[in-house]
Design an enzyme around this catalytic site. Structure first.
Site, PDB file in Angstrom:
ATOM      1  N   CYS A 123      -4.472  14.011  -8.730  1.00  0.00           N
ATOM      2  CA  CYS A 123      -4.631  15.112  -7.778  1.00  0.00           C
ATOM      3  C   CYS A 123      -4.119  16.397  -8.414  1.00  0.00           C
ATOM      4  O   CYS A 123      -2.951  16.489  -8.797  1.00  0.00           O
ATOM      5  CB  CYS A 123      -3.847  14.810  -6.507  1.00  0.00           C
ATOM      6  SG  CYS A 123      -3.943  16.082  -5.243  1.00  0.00           S
ATOM      7  N   GLU A 170     -10.522   6.917  -6.265  1.00  0.00           N
ATOM      8  CA  GLU A 170      -9.297   6.529  -5.557  1.00  0.00           C
ATOM      9  C   GLU A 170      -8.219   7.564  -5.797  1.00  0.00           C
ATOM     10  O   GLU A 170      -8.114   8.127  -6.890  1.00  0.00           O
ATOM     11  CB  GLU A 170      -8.841   5.150  -6.049  1.00  0.00           C
ATOM     12  CG  GLU A 170      -7.573   4.611  -5.427  1.00  0.00           C
ATOM     13  CD  GLU A 170      -6.311   4.985  -6.200  1.00  0.00           C
ATOM     14  OE1 GLU A 170      -5.204   4.853  -5.632  1.00  0.00           O
ATOM     15  OE2 GLU A 170      -6.438   5.409  -7.367  1.00  0.00           O
ATOM     16  N   ARG A 213       0.858   0.549   1.739  1.00  0.00           N
ATOM     17  CA  ARG A 213       0.377   1.409   0.654  1.00  0.00           C
ATOM     18  C   ARG A 213      -0.957   2.024   1.059  1.00  0.00           C
ATOM     19  O   ARG A 213      -2.001   1.369   0.999  1.00  0.00           O
ATOM     20  CB  ARG A 213       0.228   0.615  -0.647  1.00  0.00           C
ATOM     21  CG  ARG A 213      -0.029   1.489  -1.882  1.00  0.00           C
ATOM     22  CD  ARG A 213      -0.179   0.638  -3.125  1.00  0.00           C
ATOM     23  NE  ARG A 213      -0.209   1.456  -4.320  1.00  0.00           N
ATOM     24  CZ  ARG A 213       0.862   1.856  -5.000  1.00  0.00           C
ATOM     25  NH1 ARG A 213       2.071   1.512  -4.578  1.00  0.00           N
ATOM     26  NH2 ARG A 213       0.757   2.589  -6.094  1.00  0.00           N
ATOM     27  N   ARG A 215      -4.026   4.621   0.601  1.00  0.00           N
ATOM     28  CA  ARG A 215      -4.753   5.361  -0.421  1.00  0.00           C
ATOM     29  C   ARG A 215      -6.086   5.832   0.151  1.00  0.00           C
ATOM     30  O   ARG A 215      -6.671   5.177   1.008  1.00  0.00           O
ATOM     31  CB  ARG A 215      -5.001   4.502  -1.669  1.00  0.00           C
ATOM     32  CG  ARG A 215      -3.754   4.206  -2.492  1.00  0.00           C
ATOM     33  CD  ARG A 215      -3.211   5.469  -3.102  1.00  0.00           C
ATOM     34  NE  ARG A 215      -2.091   5.251  -3.992  1.00  0.00           N
ATOM     35  CZ  ARG A 215      -0.816   5.247  -3.630  1.00  0.00           C
ATOM     36  NH1 ARG A 215      -0.501   5.398  -2.348  1.00  0.00           N
ATOM     37  NH2 ARG A 215       0.145   5.091  -4.494  1.00  0.00           N
TER      38      ARG A 215
END
Length: 386
Positions: A123, A170, A213, A215
């Site tokens: 990112c 992802e 988690r 994503r």
């Protein structure tokens, strides 16, 4: 333990090697090791087997979590790319090939044709300087302007050059809110400009592994091939029964994973200090019958986010093998690097069974769309409609 070999080099070869290592600021050991892995990669790279249902490439590959997922969905990897040398070592140990390095220097046209592009790109914020100037001049801007200087730009240029049938990207869930939502807007606009029908969802891995988690996954299908009437649903099927922490723990764990008195005292004092201040910071003792917090790349520092209670002594951190299991890697997955590097690698990786579940959905949709592109003319011969 790493093995050692001794080799003799002619003076000219040694001089050339010295110049190369100086120019690229790497050690002789790393350069020779890379050369050997590249040679073996070329030797062992297989032709696409007839049994492969489709082909894919693995960008920002890390240690290959996405590769495992897409291989489980019936795919064959024809190209991989990962810049970190320690991740390259783990990738080579498990897949017999060394990924390419700096993706910004890779000619997109030289990447093999493939059906699916898979990437866990980092990112990064997008600069608006060049875009603002173009807009002030009344000129159109495209993904080249909006994403230039980021690694997402390389994803876009490869999509443009190779036109795979589909892609799967992802990232961390905060991608949607990054830079007040502007980063995600540029990403989706760029993919739309490339004429892909785009779908996205934030998914939690805890249905497949005992870890919270989340994503974001971004899926796209080529409109040039399939048109605009593409529907896709993230209809995942969690594991039943739901896994818990007890399932991934090793029975005999070395004492070196037990926290020292000094570190354990520090973590307790740190947690008490922030609790008094009204903050939620602190260590986390994992419930053996529940799930853990998110494993991060910083786990190697103190292991504080996921600790395992031990009767009669200080808690311990997870072992690298337990971290691998927490991410859904199979037990035969090789860990050739130090504990520090292993913690970083698994903390940066993906929940493999979740990714495999989505990969199956992508492949099923791709096959469904391909089937719709086939018509039977009057003469009875099958014809693929492009």
């Amino acid at each position: 333990m790493p093995k050692q070999i001794h080799i003799r080099l002619d003076d000219a070869v040694f001089d050339a090697l010295s110049m190369y290592t100086d120019k690229h600021h790497i050690s002789v050991q790393d350069s020779v090791c890379n050369a050997v892995m590249q040679f073996l990669t070329r030797e062992m790279r297989e032709d696409v087997p007839a049994t492969a249902g489709f082909t894919f490439i693995d960008l920002f590959a890390g240690i290959g979590g996405m590769r495992i997922a897409y291989e489980q969905a019936g795919g064959h990897c024809v190209y991989s790319n990962e810049w970190n040398k320690y991740s390259q070592q783990t990738y080579f140990a498990n897949f017999g090939e060394q990924p390419d390095g700096d993706i910004t220097k890779v000619d997109a046209e030289e990447i093999p044709d493939h059906d699916v592009l898979v990437a866990g790109f980092p990112c990064q914020p997008f600069s608006i300087a060049g875009v603002s100037k173009k807009q002030s001049l009344g000129r159109a801007t495209g993904f080249e302007d909006k994403t230039q200087g980021t690694l997402f730009f390389d994803v876009c240029r490869i999509l443009k050059a190779k036109r795979p049938k589909a892609f799967m990207l992802e990232n961390v869930k905060n991608l949607k809110s990054h830079d007040r939502g502007r980063t995600f807007k540029v990403i989706t606009e760029s993919l739309d400009e490339l004429n892909y029908e785009v779908f996205h969802a934030i998914l939690d891995g805890q249905g497949f592994v005992p870890q919270h988690r989340e994503r974001i996954l971004i899926i796209g299908f080529d409109r040039n091939r399939y048109g605009q009437d593409v529907k896709f649903s993230f209809d995942i099927t969690p594991t039943d029964p739901k896994p818990v922490m007890r399932d991934i723990l090793e029975k005999d764990v070395d004492e070196r994973y037990t926290l020292s008195d000094k570190l354990w005292s520090y973590l307790q004092n740190y947690a008490a200090k922030h609790k008094a201040a009204g903050n939620g910071f602190g260590y986390g003792i994992a419930d053996p019958n529940g799930i853990s917090r998110t494993l991060s790349a910083r786990y190697y520092k103190d292991g504080s986010e996921i600790l395992i209670a031990q009767e009669g002594k200080n808690p311990r951190r997870l072992t690298p093998r337990e971290c691998a299991r927490l991410q859904g890697f199979p037990d035969d997955f090789k860990i050739p690097v130090s504990d520090t590097q292993a913690y970083r690698q698994f903390g940066n990786s993906v929940v493999v069974p979740l990714m495999a579940n989505v990969a199956h959905l992508v492949v099923y949709k791709m096959q469904e769309l391909d089937a719709k592109n086939i018509s039977v003319p009057e003469n009875g011969d099958t014809e693929v409609m492009q």
